[in-house]
Every structure is written in structure tokens, then in C-alpha cells.
Write a protein that holds these residues in place. Structure first.
Motif, PDB file in Angstrom:
ATOM      1  N   LYS A 117       0.844  -1.195   0.000  1.00 64.51           N
ATOM      2  CA  LYS A 117       0.000   0.000   0.000  1.00 64.51           C
ATOM      3  C   LYS A 117       0.880   1.246   0.000  1.00 64.51           C
ATOM      4  CE  LYS A 117      -3.929  -2.077   2.426  1.00 64.51           C
ATOM      5  NZ  LYS A 117      -4.849  -1.968   3.600  1.00 64.51           N
ATOM      6  N   LYS A 154      -6.406   2.441  -6.987  1.00 63.69           N
ATOM      7  CA  LYS A 154      -5.580   1.259  -7.247  1.00 63.69           C
ATOM      8  C   LYS A 154      -4.655   1.514  -8.428  1.00 63.69           C
ATOM      9  CE  LYS A 154      -8.893  -2.097  -5.424  1.00 63.69           C
ATOM     10  NZ  LYS A 154      -8.054  -2.521  -4.293  1.00 63.69           N
ATOM     11  N   ASP A 170      -2.530  -0.645  -3.741  1.00 60.59           N
ATOM     12  CA  ASP A 170      -3.543   0.288  -3.239  1.00 60.59           C
ATOM     13  C   ASP A 170      -2.899   1.603  -2.834  1.00 60.59           C
ATOM     14  OD1 ASP A 170      -5.729  -1.476  -3.496  1.00 60.59           O
ATOM     15  OD2 ASP A 170      -5.165  -2.489  -1.627  1.00 60.59           O
ATOM     16  N   VAL A 218      -3.779   4.699  -0.465  1.00 57.97           N
ATOM     17  CA  VAL A 218      -4.718   5.027   0.614  1.00 57.97           C
ATOM     18  C   VAL A 218      -4.364   6.390   1.212  1.00 57.97           C
ATOM     19  CG1 VAL A 218      -5.099   2.592   1.136  1.00 57.97           C
ATOM     20  CG2 VAL A 218      -3.275   3.818   2.303  1.00 57.97           C
TER      21      VAL A 218
END
Length: 292
Positions: free
Chosen positions: A218, A271, A289, A291
Motif C-alpha cells: 500500500k 488502485k 492500493d 490510501v
């Protein structure tokens, strides 16, 4: 398989010297067996004993294939169709052996023989034989070129005797030797027979995308980082893209590399699709991902 020169990645599971020697010895024994069978069962024309064709006062001897023996067994007097089919099988095996033994010698000589390719060498000969048989059936069926017609009395075996075994054997050996070209020709015949206007594209089921792991998995929005990618089979000239946009890839080894992200990649939450591609078109993919 185009040969060892088309692969640049290190061999991860090299074959042991013992495996190489066993394979080489088995190939030599099998090659000698195939050569012997070709000579022993070659269809030689001889007058058929006790059979003649009468036309008025003239008697014409009927030709047939000479019975054969192998390993002291026989004689075996097979029907001409079976003899010609046996010749096709043996010739197809010889053609595929030429390809197999050449590839085997190249791989061993370049120290690039992998255990994962062992079954390819084993299965290459049955594949070549199957292609030779199918090509022969298409040839005899007249789908490629017109073939011999049976005599007026309907003697199909007599028509087989009239075939040139040298030409049939050469055709079968070439089909077994050049499997890719033979497959392309069979596909062309199929499309012609069934009037296909356009070939349906299909993916190769055995060529999937190998699994890779990415660290970190991430990313934080607004904070680009260097991604460490771990897997196998990475080429030194591998290319990397994020959502289709080229990114710098630093090759560490065939099992690890680093990909540099930029501010554009982490500008918003969502994404990212990481795609890696070797020069030989081997592809690797992962989803990352972004975030808050």
C-alpha cells in the motif's frame, strides 16, 4: 522453443549431470531403435505370390509390399495401408527426433538445460508422430492436393501400393520435424474446409502471469516510494509500467527488482496496476492500493 540463445535469465533448476547422461543415453538408444525399424519395415514392392490380374490372354502380376521381420520375429504380412501408416509413424518419429536432439544438444552445450523442460523432450516425439499421422490422413484424403484414386475394381490397397513411400516418409518426417509449421498448415486446411473468415484469437493456457510480491503493498497518497518486487525470471532489460505509464525499473537479480513511483502515481486514492514485461514477452502483474 527457439533454443537456449533466446533466454537470458539464469537457470533456476539446472539438470544434474546424472540426469543429462541418462537422457542422452536414452535418446541414443531410442534413435537407434527408430532407425532399425525404418530399415526393417520399409515397404519394398515385390510381385504378390500366387496373385495375378487376367486381361484376356495376358496375365499381369500384382505388386505388394514384401513381408517384414524385426528382432527375429515374423514374417509379418500387413495390409498396404497399415504398412504405409507404420512408415509414416516411424518417419514422424525421426523428424521429431531431429528437432529434439538438436535442442537437447544446444541446451546441454550451453549449460542451460532445466529439469522443468525434461518432459518437453519426452513428449516432443509423440507430438511429432501425431502431427505426421494427421498430415498423412489429410494428404490421403485429398484435402491438400489431389491424391491417387482407387482402381475401377475398388481395390483401395492397390492404390496404396502405387504411392511413393519415399515421398510419404519425407512428408511425415518434415511434419514431425517442423511441428509449428505443420500445425499452422493444419489450421489453414481446417479454416479452408470450414470457410472460416477470421481466426478466433485465443490465449495460451499454459502461459499465465507468474506470481510476484510487492513491498509495500500500500502507498500513502502524496508520498511516492520505491517498490521492491520479488519473484523469479526477471530479465536485466525488463520494463515496468504503472497504469500503463513507463516507470524506472532497477534490476537487482532475476528474483528481485525495484520500481520507482512518482508523485503522479499517488496523487489520488485508488488502485495502481503494476505491469512488468521481459523482452521475451513474459509478463508479471500486481495491484497496489493508494490510501489516505
Amino acid at each position: 522453443m527457439d533454443g537456449p540463445g533466446s533466454q537470458t535469465a539464469p537457470v533456476n533448476d539446472p539438470a544434474s549431470p546424472r540426469d543429462v547422461h541418462i537422457f542422452g543415453a536414452c535418446f541414443l538408444v531410442f534413435a537407434l531403435l527408430i532407425f532399425y525399424l525404418l530399415v526393417a519395415t520399409w515397404p519394398v514392392l515385390v510381385p504378390d505370390q500366387g496373385t495375378s490380374s487376367n486381361a484376356g490372354a495376358t496375365a499381369t502380376k500384382v505388386l505388394n509390399f514384401k513381408p517384414f521381420r524385426f528382432f527375429g520375429l515374423g514374417p509379418y504380412d500387413w495390409a498396404p495401408d497399415l504398412r504405409m501408416l507404420l512408415t509414416v509413424i516411424i518417419a514422424g518419429a525421426i523428424g521429431s527426433l531431429i528437432h529434439t536432439l538438436t535442442s537437447f544438444g544446444d541446451y546441454v552445450g550451453n549449460r542451460r538445460l532445466s529439469t522443468s523442460w525434461m518432459w518437453w523432450f519426452v513428449l516432443r516425439t509423440p507430438i511429432g508422430i501425431a502431427l505426421a499421422i494427421v498430415s498423412y490422413l489429410i494428404l490421403r484424403g485429398g484435402l491438400i492436393v489431389p491424391t491417387l484414386q482407387a482402381p475401377k475394381d475398388g481395390d483401395l490397397q492397390g492404390a496404396t501400393v502405387l504411392l511413393n513411400p519415399y515421398g510419404i516418409a519425407a512428408f511425415a518426417a518434415l511434419a514431425g520435424m517442423f511441428s509449428r509449421q505443420a500445425t499452422d498448415k493444419l489450421r489453414e486446411v481446417f479454416e479452408t474446409v470450414f470457410t472460416a473468415q477470421k481466426a478466433v484469437p485465443r490465449s495460451e493456457p499454459l502461459k499465465g502471469k507468474p506470481a510476484i510480491t510487492v513491498d509495500p503493498v500500500k502507498l500513502t497518497r502524496g508520498s511516492p516510494q520505491v517498490l521492491t518486487v520479488t519473484g523469479s525470471g526477471f530479465d536485466k532489460d525488463i520494463k515496468a509500467t504503472l497504469d500503463g505509464k513507463p516507470r524506472e525499473a532497477q534490476w537487482i537479480s532475476d528474483k528481485q527488482l525495484k520500481v520507482t513511483t512518482v508523485a503522479e502515481d499517488v496523487a489520488k486514492v485508488g488502485k495502481l496496476e503494476l505491469m512488468l514485461k521481459n523482452p521475451n514477452n513474459d509478463a508479471f502483474a500486481a495491484i497496489i492500493d493508494v490510501v489516505e
